[in-house]
Design a protein around this motif. Structure first.
Motif, PDB file in Angstrom:
ATOM      1  N   ARG A   1     -25.152  91.197  49.293  1.00 39.51           N
ATOM      2  CA  ARG A   1     -25.295  92.589  48.034  1.00 39.51           C
ATOM      3  C   ARG A   1     -23.996  92.941  49.035  1.00 39.51           C
TER       4      ARG A   1
ATOM      5  N   THR B   1     -22.035  95.678  46.502  1.00 37.37           N
ATOM      6  CA  THR B   1     -21.866  97.131  46.430  1.00 37.37           C
ATOM      7  C   THR B   1     -19.884  97.249  47.512  1.00 37.37           C
TER       8      THR B   1
ATOM      9  N   LEU C   1     -27.748 100.054  59.296  1.00 40.80           N
ATOM     10  CA  LEU C   1     -28.060 101.058  58.274  1.00 40.80           C
ATOM     11  C   LEU C   1     -27.925 100.687  56.829  1.00 40.80           C
ATOM     12  N   GLY C   2     -27.170 100.147  56.115  1.00 42.86           N
ATOM     13  CA  GLY C   2     -26.301  99.715  54.603  1.00 42.86           C
ATOM     14  C   GLY C   2     -28.154  98.708  54.510  1.00 42.86           C
TER      15      GLY C   2
ATOM     16  N   VAL D   1     -30.146  98.261  55.544  1.00 39.65           N
ATOM     17  CA  VAL D   1     -31.983  98.563  54.821  1.00 39.65           C
ATOM     18  C   VAL D   1     -31.376  99.719  53.305  1.00 39.65           C
ATOM     19  N   TYR D   2     -30.441 100.638  53.336  1.00 41.58           N
ATOM     20  CA  TYR D   2     -30.767 101.564  52.345  1.00 41.58           C
ATOM     21  C   TYR D   2     -28.778 101.386  51.876  1.00 41.58           C
ATOM     22  N   ALA D   3     -28.678 100.621  51.115  1.00 38.42           N
ATOM     23  CA  ALA D   3     -26.979 100.632  50.480  1.00 38.42           C
ATOM     24  C   ALA D   3     -26.057 101.032  50.271  1.00 38.42           C
ATOM     25  N   PRO D   4     -26.440 102.661  49.890  1.00 39.45           N
ATOM     26  CA  PRO D   4     -25.259 103.531  49.872  1.00 39.45           C
ATOM     27  C   PRO D   4     -24.925 104.200  51.295  1.00 39.45           C
ATOM     28  N   LEU D   5     -25.041 103.799  52.569  1.00 39.72           N
ATOM     29  CA  LEU D   5     -24.909 104.161  53.469  1.00 39.72           C
ATOM     30  C   LEU D   5     -22.962 103.022  53.695  1.00 39.72           C
ATOM     31  N   TRP D   6     -23.395 102.264  53.225  1.00 33.34           N
ATOM     32  CA  TRP D   6     -22.144 101.463  53.076  1.00 33.34           C
ATOM     33  C   TRP D   6     -21.299 101.818  52.501  1.00 33.34           C
TER      34      TRP D   6
END
Length: 837
Positions: free
Chosen positions: A221, A225, A455-456, A458-463
């Motif tokens: 994942r 991304t 944290l990405g 859990v919430y991929a946009p943080l990557w």
């Protein structure tokens, strides 16, 4: 001593004895077997009974019998576990046979441009009984030769069950002075065979390997991304422990700047996440008063934080630093829950015993020592908390901030200075910019990159938020790594110099008066400025490196160094590195070679030139002599001239001369490209007393005949590098009679696809009474012209996890001199690898 520490001295001695006994067993060349283990257990139990009956429960007598008993028990347990692993290796009779195996993919598959490597836990094998095939295999799969054969349905994934057609061989790897032990790395992982996949059928998805399946899903994942970028590789390493995702060039930057510990899963990351997890769990627990009646919030927070730390350590691959941190956290939580207190040293010792109990061979890992020594140094060089706290309160928030900065600087100073001798000991390298690099990297990686990477999940946009941070950090590190003196490489030193260096580092960071600490500086001199052995005037040394299928020979005189060929590129397209970066550069630096006076690239074939670019990039080279055609890229890195027969020079009383090719050979159109073997550079080296070595690269029968006809008197040599790795198109009887060598060296890969050396060729050497040494059996081979002494690297430090026949075949022949080797070379051809079917 704290009250809770009293009476725990026996535990300390038992733990220390366990570590010593394990370390002792890891130095053995062979296993003791059942009889030796039972003897050790019996003596240990006798010591325990004698100590208890005699009332030796305190004092030095109790310490001695506890230490010895624990050491004997740990030694016997490790010996038994090693025996279990050796029993779970491939039956040698099955090497290179095509077998059908069924098993489950374990761990994270490692992708390469042309294929994938992964571990398989075997369930069944055909047509042999399952016990003939080990329980864990390390396999490489090249579906279409370039990786294009993979589809979404055929990519191996953790937890999948496959039926595979494979060709297996026993674990093996190059053995060179101060080199990486590949066989040990595989042995520690429990890998009993390595091989390649011929055909594959996916059978089913299973519920096995749940953690690795989760890790692979999260890694995929992340790649979807961010794409297959260097930043994505760094985030994958921090989030799921996929260190193979970091590119080789980025690892070089991290090592040069001294921040490699931050991009692996370090104890700092595990501790930080455990602390944050405990903080959140404690806050949530306090929201319901009914829960507080069941368990106090601090207790729940401690155990919850430990659970978070364990989960992250498992998600990150359960490396040694993570194991050490989890062990220490578990001990602290358990002691606090029981209202006990242990000193930091006892906690660290208990964690070390826990790690070694799980994996005895971790004691041979650099990561084990760097991880535990770093914590021990921080304990040794720590400041007094009460003093800094009083000062901070007196100065207010500015004082607290200043105290924190001082504490961070002190911590970084202690770790950098204290670990410098240890990094020199393991890697012969120390970073001079690590203080500055870590001052930038520690807060960025710890407070920004690692939290965003996790944290990405859990919430991929943080990557995406982490991407510019990583790119900015890499720009800073690359700038620092480009400084001329960013890092220093020093040669390997004797054990006594290593001990002095370690003691010096401890003195420099200890909370002692300045005079005592400065006393550590002289102790660093033997490690920082070692006196290296060199050949006497008029003599030379030859080291034939163990680099697989190829040539690489190091020649040294009193003040000069020449490298003859640079070994192969590894993998189908060099994607697995090359002999230059993986073997020769570390070897040269460990031997104290800072500059090559000359490099000879005998011809363009990649098994001779594959490592040249890496060596030219790592070390200054005075002159390159080769038969490479004009316009070849390797001719652009250093001053170049053609190797031509009749070229002579003398270094320190040692004569060097090229015997082939002739100038007219170079001028034949296209020969360097179409028939490169025919223009291989043949070099003869002769000491002042006439002892000589002849290096022949890949010449064939035609070139041998020309040498015999034109200059037979210049061919005689005591050492001969066997032409063309012992192929059937070389080593004629006339050539061997002209050279009259005592020793013939074959540099070839074990089970190479060419069948080198050919049995018929080895029979010729045996008929001439020539002792043949093969690097696959011998490891690197060392010879001195001063006294004719020679030795094999495998012989110097034999270990039980090496191939059973690797040491005895050569050592038995060499220890009694050439006569025994001659008899071994005839008839049974004991030195020869069986050619692949």
């Amino acid at each position: 001593m704290r009250a809770s520490d009293r009476g725990s001295g026996g535990v300390v001695w038992a733990g220390a004895g366990g570590l010593l006994g394990t370390a002792w067993q890891l130095q053995q060349a062979t296993l003791a077997g059942p009889d030796g283990r039972w003897l050790a257990v019996s003596v240990a139990l006798g010591l325990v009974v004698a100590g208890k009956v005699s009332g030796w429960t305190a004092g030095w007598r109790a310490a001695v019998w506890t230490l010895l008993a624990a050491a004997l028990l740990a030694w016997s347990l490790t010996d038994w576990r090693a025996g279990q692993r050796l029993a779970d290796r491939l039956d040698p009779a099955l090497e290179l046979q095509t077998l059908s195996v069924t098993g489950v993919v374990s761990g994270l598959p490692v992708w390469r441009p042309d294929g994938v490597r992964f571990d398989l836990v075997v369930d069944a094998a055909d047509p042999v009984p399952p016990q003939g095939v080990p329980s864990r295999l390390s396999l490489a799969w090249y579906p279409a030769g370039d990786g294009a054969g993979f589809t979404a349905k055929t990519m191996p994934r953790a937890g999948q069950r496959w039926r595979l057609s494979v060709r297996l061989r026993l674990p093996d790897g190059p053995v060179n002075p101060h080199g990486f032990d590949m066989v040990l790395a595989l042995f520690e992982r429990g890998v009993g065979a390595v091989g390649t996949v011929q055909n594959a059928v996916l059978l089913a998805e299973t519920g096995r390997e749940p953690i690795d399946r989760l890790r692979q899903n999260l890694r995929d994942r992340l790649r979807q991304t961010l794409g297959d970028t260097p930043a994505a590789g760094l985030l994958a390493a921090l989030a799921v422990g996929d260190q193979a995702a970091i590119e080789r060039g980025d690892w070089a930057v991290f090592r040069t700047t001294g921040v490699a510990h931050l991009v692996s899963i370090s104890g700092l990351h595990v501790t930080l996440l455990g602390w944050l997890g405990g903080l959140v769990i404690g806050r949530c627990w306090r929201l319901r008063s009914a829960w507080l009646l069941v368990r106090p919030a601090p207790v729940v927070a401690r155990w919850g934080g430990l659970g978070v730390a364990v989960g992250y350590a498992l998600l990150a691959g359960w490396g040694v630093p993570a194991q050490r941190t989890v062990g220490m956290l578990a001990i602290v939580v358990g002691l606090r829950s029981g209202a006990w207190r242990w000193s930091g040293g006892r906690i660290l010792l208990a964690a070390a015993v826990g790690v070694v109990t799980l994996d005895p061979w971790a004691l041979l890992q650099a990561g084990f020592w760097l991880s535990f020594v770093a914590v021990a140094l921080l304990m040794l060089g720590g400041t007094a908390p009460s003093d800094t706290g009083t000062t901070a309160r007196a100065l207010g928030w500015r004082g607290r901030a200043l105290a924190e900065l001082r504490s961070l600087w002190r911590t970084q100073w202690v770790v950098t200075v204290g670990l410098a001798p240890w990094t020199l000991l393991f890697f012969q390298q120390v970073s001079l910019v690590s203080l500055l690099a870590n001052a930038v990297a520690i807060p960025v990686v710890t407070l920004l990159v690692t939290p965003l990477a996790l944290l990405g999940l859990v919430y991929a946009p943080l990557w995406g938020w982490a991407l510019p941070v990583v790119e900015g950090l890499m720009a800073v590190l690359q700038t620092l790594a480009a400084w001329p003196w960013a890092s220093v490489h020093l040669p390997a030193v004797p054990l006594w110099a290593q001990a002095l260096g370690v003691a010096a580092a401890a003195l420099l960071v200890a909370p002692l008066p300045l005079g005592w600490r400065l006393a550590g500086l002289p102790l660093l001199l033997p490690m920082g400025w070692p006196v290296l052995p060199v050949p006497p005037q008029g003599e030379f040394e030859l080291l034939a490196a163990d680099i697989g299928q190829g040539n690489a020979v190091l020649l040294r005189t009193a003040h000069h160094t020449l490298l003859y060929d640079t070994g192969p590129a590894y993998g189908r397209h060099g994607e697995a590195g090359n002999a230059g970066e993986r073997v020769l550069v570390p070897l040269l630096r460990a031997l104290g070679v800072r500059r090559l006076d000359q490099m000879v690239i005998t011809h363009r074939d990649t098994d001779h030139s594959g490592g040249a670019a890496a060596v030219l990039q790592a070390l200054p080279v005075g002159l390159v002599q080769s038969s490479l055609e004009p316009g070849h890229p390797l001719r652009q890195h250093a001053p170049h001239q053609r190797c031509t027969a009749g070229t002579r020079w003398v270094w320190d009383g040692v004569a060097f001369e090229f015997l082939h090719p002739e100038a007219a050979d170079h001028d034949r159109p296209g020969i360097a490209v179409l028939r490169p073997n025919a223009v291989s550079c043949v070099l003869r080296i002769a000491s002042a007393r006439g002892r000589a070595a002849l290096l022949t690269a890949d010449i064939g029968i035609d070139q041998e005949l020309r040498l015999v006809i034109r200059q037979p008197e210049r061919l005689k040599a005591e050492v001969l590098l066997v032409p063309h790795h012992g192929s059937g198109s070389s080593s004629t009887v006339h050539f061997l009679k002209s050279v009259q060598p005592t020793w013939a060296i074959v540099q070839a890969g074990r089970h190479n696809r060419y069948g080198h050396p050919a049995p018929a060729v080895m029979a010729r050497y045996g008929a001439q009474g020539i002792a043949v040494v093969q690097t696959p059996h011998c490891g690197a081979w060392h010879w001195r012209s001063a006294d004719g002494a020679q030795d094999c690297t495998r012989r110097q430090r034999p270990r039980y996890w090496q191939r059973p026949e690797s040491v005895p075949v050569v050592v038995e022949a060499l220890k009694d001199g050439p006569d025994i080797a001659k008899s071994s070379s005839t008839g049974s051809n004991a030195f020869n690898d069986p050619p692949p079917p």
